[in-house]
Write an enzyme that holds these catalytic residues in place. Structure first.
Site, short mmCIF file in Angstrom:
data_model
loop_
_atom_site.label_atom_id
_atom_site.label_comp_id
_atom_site.label_asym_id
_atom_site.label_seq_id
_atom_site.Cartn_x
_atom_site.Cartn_y
_atom_site.Cartn_z
N LYS A 107 -92.33 45.04 -45.44
CA LYS A 107 -92.11 46.42 -45.86
C LYS A 107 -93.26 47.29 -45.37
CE LYS A 107 -88.24 46.07 -48.06
NZ LYS A 107 -87.03 46.82 -47.67
N ASP A 138 -89.51 46.92 -41.99
CA ASP A 138 -88.49 47.75 -42.63
C ASP A 138 -89.15 48.97 -43.24
OD1 ASP A 138 -86.35 48.84 -43.94
OD2 ASP A 138 -86.05 47.17 -45.33
N GLU A 164 -86.40 48.03 -38.76
CA GLU A 164 -85.24 48.34 -39.58
C GLU A 164 -85.33 49.74 -40.19
OE1 GLU A 164 -83.24 46.57 -43.68
OE2 GLU A 164 -84.21 45.19 -42.27
N ASP A 190 -79.73 49.87 -41.64
CA ASP A 190 -79.36 49.32 -42.94
C ASP A 190 -78.73 50.41 -43.79
OD1 ASP A 190 -79.12 48.17 -45.42
OD2 ASP A 190 -81.24 47.89 -45.78
N LYS A 214 -74.68 43.88 -45.92
CA LYS A 214 -74.88 43.32 -47.26
C LYS A 214 -73.54 43.32 -47.98
CE LYS A 214 -79.65 44.98 -47.36
NZ LYS A 214 -80.67 45.82 -48.02
#
Length: 330
Positions: A107, A138, A164, A190, A214
């Protein structure tokens, strides 16, 4: 077979799982578990999501609990470690929870932190993984295009597998992809997939090289598989900080995807202090099995959410069920 609302609520168990490290601004994760004819299933949209968005998550729960899963193409999945926005010196401890993982997702762009913090964290992960490890970052939409370009340049020396969701909008993703294409670092989408009214728009716009899919946000395994087929891009199957029950849903999705070139983001049970399953789907030797774990009655009782939270979640289920009825999704 679609359950009646009364049957859905009749099997509902609302749980609250403590987390090892603050992630996405939370230290506890709440979820509703239902038991359907196919087994246990999960409904756990994030608290800030409105009913229209959360209804897709309920559709996914019904899909997994009341509809047979597609044929499985694999019985085990490699998973990545997930590194929250922790100080660099905490990285070894985080990675130790993912034994054997060859890939780590880190992250970055955490509010209140700087690019210097990101660089230090990513450097620490690269040092732990070694040169053969795969490292992805991400940003959760939190950079603008200029910030993203600057950050990608700063992080490029650590051999990124992909970046991401560096920016929020599809136009911004397309622009940062254009600006950094010469660097050979793919851009993954995402939020532009799971939160979009049209999850295929990012693929049609040429705004990403990879799609993060997801199961819960996309309405379930069958819906997600249709999106994967129509998008025509490589995918990474990931989770949304699910219990082992939700992870099993994601694992069945990943096991049904024809081509799976990237390690999955399905190792996040390691982020919990406790889980609901008798045998939690924790990473072992870098992967997890494709299985529906048995739910432990004792753990359900121990992790049961307070009465006011149970009532809050069950009312949310009612509202989302009505959304699905209104939109003829059931």
């Amino acid at each position: 077979m679609t359950p009646e609302l009364v049957d859905l609520l009749g099997s509902a168990r609302v749980v609250r799982l403590p987390m090892r490290t603050r992630f996405r601004g939370i230290t506890e994760r709440e979820a509703v578990l239902f038991e359907g004819p196919e087994g246990w299933t999960e409904f756990s949209p994030f608290l800030e999501y409105d009913d229209d968005e959360s209804a897709s998550w309920l559709h996914a729960a019904i899909d997994f609990g009341w509809r047979a899963a597609p044929a499985l193409l694999r019985d085990r999945l490699p998973v990545n470690a997930t590194v929250p926005a922790v100080p660099a010196d905490a990285v070894p401890g985080v990675l130790a929870r993912y034994p054997g993982a060859r890939t780590a997702k880190v992250k970055v762009a955490e509010p209140g932190q700087s690019l210097t913090d990101d660089v230090a964290r990513v450097r620490a992960v690269r040092e732990q993984l070694g040169p053969e490890g795969r490292l992805r970052v991400d940003a959760n939409t939190l950079w603008n295009v200029d910030e993203a370009e600057h950050a990608i340049h700063a992080l490029a020396p650590f051999d990124l597998e992909y970046v991401e969701q560096p920016c929020a909008g599809i136009d911004e993703l397309a622009e940062i992809r254009r600006r950094t294409k010469y660097m050979g670092i793919p851009i993954a989408a995402d939020e532009s997939v799971r939160k979009a009214s049209d999850p295929l728009a990012v693929a049609r716009a040429g705004a990403a090289d990879i799609l993060i899919v997801k199961a819960q946000p996309l309405g379930g395994i069958h819906s997600a598989l249709r999106i994967v087929a129509e998008a025509g891009l490589p995918v990474v199957v990931s989770s949304a900080i699910d219990t082992s029950v939700g992870i099993a849903m994601g694992a069945h999705l990943a096991a049904s995807v024809p081509e799976l070139d990237f390690d999955c983001g399905l190792g996040t049970v390691a982020m919990f202090v406790q889980d609901v399953a008798e045998e939690p789907l924790l990473p072992v030797a870098g992967g997890i099995p494709v299985a529906r774990p048995a739910v432990d009655a004792g753990r359900l009782a121990e992790l049961e959410a307070p009465a006011e939270r149970r009532d809050w979640w069950l009312e949310r289920v009612r509202r989302c069920y009505r959304v699905l009825e209104r939109t003829a999704a059931l």
